[in-house]
Every structure is written in C-alpha cells, then in structure tokens.
Design an enzyme around this catalytic site. Structure first.
Site: not given
Ligand code: GRF
Length: 212
Positions: A19-20, A113, A179, A115
């Site tokens: 959940g960063s 979303n 980023q 990605h």
């Molecule tokens: C991120 O790398 C995002 O691009 C992908 O899943 C990861 C989620 O990271 N869809 P976080 O849970 O938000 O730290």
C-alpha cells in the site's frame, strides 16, 4: 465574490499488499488533493495497506475470494461495497486479482490502475526482472484507465526511469516506485478536477488525447 470550491471526489482504493501507493495518495490528500477516500478494500487480510488506512482513519475492509464460489459472485460483492460507499472513482493500487469483464465495464471510465512498466511493454507480472532481462535502457510506470484486456487500457501518464549498470529487480523497483508515488496522485488530481475523461476508448486530458 468568493471563488467556488469543487467538492472532494469520493474514491475507493483496492489493494493486496504494502500500500505504498495508497500512502502516497493519503499524503497527497492531506496536502490538498481533492479526494475523499471512502474505503480501502483488500482481498488479503494481511495486506499492510489496510493498516495504513486504519492509521489514517479510513475504513479498511477485507473481501476474501475464499468466501465466494466464483469470480462473478466475488466481483458482485466488491461492486456492492464500492457503490455502497458512494465512490465515483475506483483506484487499483496493487490489487492482485483479475477482474471480470462485467465488473470492468461497470466502472469503465472511472477505474484507474498503476502498472510498473512503460506499457505496452511488459504487461503482467515480474516487470522489473523482465526489463533487465530484455536489456531495456529505460523502464518506468504507467497509470491507465482499466479496460477488459489486462494492462492494456488507455494510457494517462507515464514516468521514465533509466536502467543503471548493476541494477537488480529490487533496486529498479525501488526507483520506479518513487515515480509511481508521484504520477498516481497526479492522475487522480486530473480526474478529480474534471480534466481527465475516457471517451470512445481514448484518454482525454483537457479535451485532448493523451500522448504519453
Ligand atoms: C506497484 O508496483 C504497482 O505498480 C503494482 O503493484 C505495486 C503495488 O505496490 N500494480 P504498493 O502496494 O502500492 O506498495
């Protein structure tokens, strides 16, 4: 005359892990991003993102696929939660489940979303290792509208990161994630301000097609 203020956009964030990105959105909200995170929903009870939500005073909910017979019934329960909290935008932030076509169509034009690659390169999983294996000189992240085909929806914004000598999937992922934390709040801001829309399969920013 007092300048009129736009009300905050009610949103819901779906996640499965750390959940960063949720944290970046919460921090941006505290700094003035005009959204109201009505709920954070995870398919995994152990997702740390749920704890981040609780710490920020946001309702956190677990919806486990184990409690549902099939994808359609899970997605129907998910839609009921989303619509029940009045969300007008669905933000996928590391939600590791394939969504049914019916669910995607229901939220067409109002589901985003993020990605971790420069789409259309490296759809799917393990993007950082695949970028390194392919010898890519640059890598990055993409925010896009969600369409039925996985990681193939109209692109809203991308961030580019140079691949450096000695990079590992982990070091590259860390720089890409920094980023992500910048571009996701940006895309959400555009949507909340009414500047971003999906029209006839194209992402429009200020009425003009996005050219990433
Ligand atoms: C991120 O790398 C995002 O691009 C992908 O899943 C990861 C989620 O990271 N869809 P976080 O849970 O938000 O730290």
């Amino acid at each position: 005359m007092v300048q009129s203020e736009r009300a905050s956009l009610p949103i819901v964030v779906l996640l499965s892990g750390s959940g960063s990105n949720l944290q970046a959105i919460i921090d941006a909200m505290h700094a003035g991003l005009p959204v109201d995170i009505r709920a954070v929903i995870s398919n995994k009870a152990e997702a740390y993102g749920l704890e981040r939500a609780r710490q920020a005073g946001i309702p956190a909910q677990v919806l486990s696929h184990r409690d549902y017979a099939d994808r359609e019934s899970y997605d129907a329960a998910l839609a009921a939660l989303i619509d029940g909290c009045g969300a007008q935008l669905v933000v996928l932030a590391g939600f590791m489940r394939i969504l049914s076509d019916g669910f995607v169509r229901r939220y067409e034009g109002r589901m985003l979303n993020i990605h971790p690659s420069l789409l259309p390169r490296h759809r799917g999983l393990d993007t950082h290792a695949r970028a390194l294996a392919a010898g890519d000189g640059e890598h990055g992240a993409t925010v896009h509208f969600v369409s039925p085909e996985l990681d193939a929806g109209p692109i809203i914004i991308q961030a580019r990161v140079p691949v450096e000598p000695g990079d590992t999937p982990e070091s590259l992922a860390a720089r890409v994630l920094q980023q992500e934390h910048r571009i996701y709040p940006q895309a959400i801001r555009w949507f909340a301000e009414g500047r971003l829309e999906l029209k006839d399969g194209t992402a429009l920013l200020d009425g003009k097609p996005v050219t990433p």
